[in-house]
Design a protein around this motif. Structure first.
Motif, PDB file in Angstrom:
ATOM      1  N   MET A 111       0.822  -1.210   0.000  1.00  0.00           N
ATOM      2  CA  MET A 111       0.000   0.000   0.000  1.00  0.00           C
ATOM      3  C   MET A 111       0.855   1.260   0.000  1.00  0.00           C
ATOM      4  O   MET A 111       1.912   1.298   0.612  1.00  0.00           O
ATOM      5  CB  MET A 111      -0.921   0.028   1.233  1.00  0.00           C
ATOM      6  N   SER A 112       0.351   2.299  -0.681  1.00  0.00           N
ATOM      7  CA  SER A 112       0.999   3.608  -0.663  1.00  0.00           C
ATOM      8  C   SER A 112       0.639   4.325   0.630  1.00  0.00           C
ATOM      9  O   SER A 112      -0.256   3.892   1.371  1.00  0.00           O
ATOM     10  CB  SER A 112       0.538   4.433  -1.855  1.00  0.00           C
ATOM     11  N   ASN A 113       1.309   5.441   0.901  1.00  0.00           N
ATOM     12  CA  ASN A 113       0.970   6.220   2.091  1.00  0.00           C
ATOM     13  C   ASN A 113      -0.485   6.669   2.068  1.00  0.00           C
ATOM     14  O   ASN A 113      -1.168   6.664   3.099  1.00  0.00           O
ATOM     15  CB  ASN A 113       1.890   7.443   2.209  1.00  0.00           C
ATOM     16  N   ALA A 114      -0.966   7.068   0.893  1.00  0.00           N
ATOM     17  CA  ALA A 114      -2.349   7.526   0.777  1.00  0.00           C
ATOM     18  C   ALA A 114      -3.326   6.393   1.080  1.00  0.00           C
ATOM     19  O   ALA A 114      -4.349   6.591   1.759  1.00  0.00           O
ATOM     20  CB  ALA A 114      -2.597   8.079  -0.623  1.00  0.00           C
TER      21      ALA A 114
ATOM     22  N   THR B  36      -6.049   6.069   4.233  1.00  0.00           N
ATOM     23  CA  THR B  36      -7.469   5.761   4.078  1.00  0.00           C
ATOM     24  C   THR B  36      -7.870   4.573   4.940  1.00  0.00           C
ATOM     25  O   THR B  36      -8.917   4.581   5.594  1.00  0.00           O
ATOM     26  CB  THR B  36      -7.786   5.458   2.602  1.00  0.00           C
ATOM     27  N   GLU B  37      -7.007   3.564   4.951  1.00  0.00           N
ATOM     28  CA  GLU B  37      -7.296   2.343   5.721  1.00  0.00           C
ATOM     29  C   GLU B  37      -7.360   2.620   7.221  1.00  0.00           C
ATOM     30  O   GLU B  37      -8.195   2.054   7.930  1.00  0.00           O
ATOM     31  CB  GLU B  37      -6.221   1.292   5.420  1.00  0.00           C
TER      32      GLU B  37
ATOM     33  N   GLU C 268      -2.336  11.650   5.648  1.00  0.00           N
ATOM     34  CA  GLU C 268      -1.186  11.089   4.933  1.00  0.00           C
ATOM     35  C   GLU C 268       0.132  11.527   5.574  1.00  0.00           C
ATOM     36  O   GLU C 268       1.102  10.761   5.602  1.00  0.00           O
ATOM     37  CB  GLU C 268      -1.239  11.509   3.467  1.00  0.00           C
ATOM     38  N   ALA C 269       0.181  12.751   6.107  1.00  0.00           N
ATOM     39  CA  ALA C 269       1.392  13.223   6.777  1.00  0.00           C
ATOM     40  C   ALA C 269       1.692  12.378   8.012  1.00  0.00           C
ATOM     41  O   ALA C 269       2.860  12.075   8.313  1.00  0.00           O
ATOM     42  CB  ALA C 269       1.238  14.688   7.172  1.00  0.00           C
TER      43      ALA C 269
ATOM     44  N   HIS D 278       4.858   7.846  10.570  1.00  0.00           N
ATOM     45  CA  HIS D 278       4.896   6.476  11.085  1.00  0.00           C
ATOM     46  C   HIS D 278       5.853   5.602  10.264  1.00  0.00           C
ATOM     47  O   HIS D 278       6.623   4.811  10.817  1.00  0.00           O
ATOM     48  CB  HIS D 278       3.495   5.858  11.062  1.00  0.00           C
ATOM     49  N   VAL D 279       5.788   5.741   8.938  1.00  0.00           N
ATOM     50  CA  VAL D 279       6.648   4.940   8.065  1.00  0.00           C
ATOM     51  C   VAL D 279       8.120   5.239   8.353  1.00  0.00           C
ATOM     52  O   VAL D 279       8.948   4.325   8.446  1.00  0.00           O
ATOM     53  CB  VAL D 279       6.329   5.195   6.575  1.00  0.00           C
TER      54      VAL D 279
END
Length: 238
Positions: free
Chosen positions: A181-184, A188-189, A194-195, A200-201
């Motif tokens: 999954m992308s950050n976006a 959503t999940e 997103e920031a 977190h990443v």
């Protein structure tokens, strides 16, 4: 910022084609070309490009070993390019430290996008490839001990728990990240911004000592945080 790129392929026509595609990009500069892995290591050491497009099958020194040397010396980020959609190349490339894997029949926009993504520090690992990574790791673990084909990369060692444990939210982020999954999509999940996901990443990668998302996928599987999707198995190709 101009992204400096080196082209490595034993076919001059292929190198010329890539150079032509990239020549129209205002923020990409081709700083050199090489026709084999040994020549590539010398070129990359001298020119210090940001990104290298590296062929796999070449004389003198193949692209996998050249990638291993380039990454070990922290000379550049490498995207493996090949005409073969083969798992043995994919996993050998990832274990050698490549930041991405792209087929030579990718369209120009995809090639340019890959260069930008890797230059910005992102790993070029699509959800489809992520699934194959997970499935292949599961296959490696279930394989009985014995001689392995020369094209099969050695299994990765188990991981140790991070010194600074991941929080429950960071574990959630890592699991979703490892699904490709992308950050976006993660935002959503998890119903967050997103920031926040980006933060977190960054924390996750730092804590587990992963260079990028590719290594995070491997870590997540080795740590038992994810399992191969039901019915998924690696493509034949070795």
């Amino acid at each position: 910022m101009t992204i400096r790129v080196a082209l490595v392929d034993d076919q001059s026509l292929v190198r010329s084609g890539f150079a032509m595609v990239l020549s129209v990009e205002d923020d990409i500069e081709v700083v050199g070309q090489a026709s084999d892995g040994a020549e590539a290591v010398q070129l990359i050491t001298r020119e210090r490009p940001d990104v290298v497009l590296m062929d796999v099958q070449m004389p003198v020194l193949d692209g996998i070993e050249a990638t291993r040397q380039v990454v070990a010396a922290d000379l550049a980020k490498v995207i493996i390019l090949t005409t073969f959609d083969r798992d043995d190349y994919l996993f050998s490339a990832l274990q050698a430290g490549a930041s991405g894997f792209l087929l030579k029949n990718a369209d120009p926009d995809e090639l340019v996008g890959a260069i930008h993504a890797v230059a910005e520090g992102h790993a070029l690992l699509s959800p489809e490839v992520t699934v194959r990574v997970i499935a292949r790791l599961a296959q490696d673990e279930s394989r009985q001990p014995g001689p392995s084909p020369s094209t099969t990369p050695p299994p990765l060692p188990p991981v140790a728990p991070p010194v600074d444990p991941l929080t429950s939210r960071e574990l959630d982020v890592l699991a979703l990240l490892a699904e490709g999954m992308s950050n976006a999509e993660i935002a959503t999940e998890l119903y967050v911004g997103e920031a926040t996901v980006k933060t977190h990443v960054s924390h996750v990668l730092a804590k587990i000592g992963a260079r990028d998302r590719v290594q995070a996928v491997v870590y997540a599987h080795r740590a038992g945080l994810i399992r191969p999707p039901s019915g998924v198995s690696p493509r034949p190709g070795a």
